[in-house]
Design an enzyme around this catalytic site. Structure first.
Site, PDB file in Angstrom:
ATOM      1  N   LYS A   1      -1.488   9.396   1.598  1.00 45.23           N
ATOM      2  CA  LYS A   1      -1.909  10.476   2.226  1.00 45.23           C
ATOM      3  C   LYS A   1      -0.688  10.872   3.337  1.00 45.23           C
ATOM      4  CE  LYS A   1      -6.745  10.299   2.122  1.00 45.23           C
ATOM      5  NZ  LYS A   1      -8.069   9.880   2.813  1.00 45.23           N
TER       6      LYS A   1
ATOM      7  N   ASP B   1       0.900  -1.327   0.115  1.00 44.37           N
ATOM      8  CA  ASP B   1       0.067  -0.046  -0.143  1.00 44.37           C
ATOM      9  C   ASP B   1       1.080   1.165   0.084  1.00 44.37           C
ATOM     10  OD1 ASP B   1      -1.636   2.116   0.522  1.00 44.37           O
ATOM     11  OD2 ASP B   1      -2.984   0.837   1.936  1.00 44.37           O
TER      12      ASP B   1
END
Length: 223
Positions: free
Chosen positions: A128, A124
């Protein structure tokens, strides 16, 4: 996946000789196998990790391809790597195992210079900013990897995220680490590294079918 199916897989994992599932407390104290993984495999062959191994398909494929090396898939989600562990047992692969733990505790699971290589496949990207600390290639993570690898150990990052690819290259340049190979689209490279293209995960095949680029970086950490 239903909760009953998860529980069934967790239970079956307990019977698999190639699955190690320590508690967090056991890991924090220093895993009993730390520094002793060669005795687990009963040989002195190089040990290679796949971090965030998911279903374990990459670890199993590597073990099939390189029988003279040992492989350990690491993930916190045991119900996922159940598939890889079961496939390895069915295929009589004795050179692959699975460790259920959090990757931030990796240096409590393996001793100094105990590992030869680390593969990080399609993690992943945690794009952010507030999720930065969870990226598997931040400076603190690299320091942990360097401890278990030593200065000669090799790392591989294979990802469909151009963001993560660029972020890693920035870290490596900033830290004067050694980049052995880097390409933003290995399947369209004039000389793609066989080690990075010979094995494809389920999701990787899907990415390629829709024309998504796969990036690859091979490097050494120097501290």
């Amino acid at each position: 996946m239903g909760s009953k199916n998860k529980l069934k897989r967790f239970k079956e994992n307990e019977s698999f000789k190639n699955v190690i599932q320590p508690s967090r407390e056991e890991v924090l104290k220093g895993l009993s196998l730390r520094g002793e993984w060669h005795s687990f495999f009963e040989n002195n062959n190089p040990i290679i990790l796949e971090l965030g191994c998911g279903k374990g398909e990459y670890s199993v494929s590597l073990a099939e391809k390189y029988p003279d090396k040992n492989f350990i898939g690491v993930d916190i989600k045991g119900a996922r790597f159940w598939r890889g562990a079961k496939t390895a047992i069915e295929g009589n692969l004795s050179n692959v195992a699975f460790l259920r733990t959090q990757i931030e505790l990796i240096d409590s699971c393996f001793g100094e210079d105990e590992i030869s290589e680390i593969w990080i496949t399609f993690p992943d990207p945690q794009i952010k900013y507030k999720r930065t600390k969870h990226r598997l290639i931040t400076r603190p993570f690299l320091e942990k990897y360097q401890y278990i690898l030593g200065n000669d150990g090799i790392l591989h990052l294979k990802t469909d995220s151009e963001f993560l690819h660029g972020y890693l290259l920035g870290l490596l340049h900033e830290g004067n680490h050694e980049v052995l190979y880097a390409h933003h689209d290995i399947y369209n490279s004039s000389s793609p590294p066989q080690e990075a293209t010979a094995i494809q995960t389920f999701y990787e095949k899907q990415y390629l079918e829709i024309g998504k680029s796969i990036t690859y970086t091979k490097f050494r950490i120097k501290y």
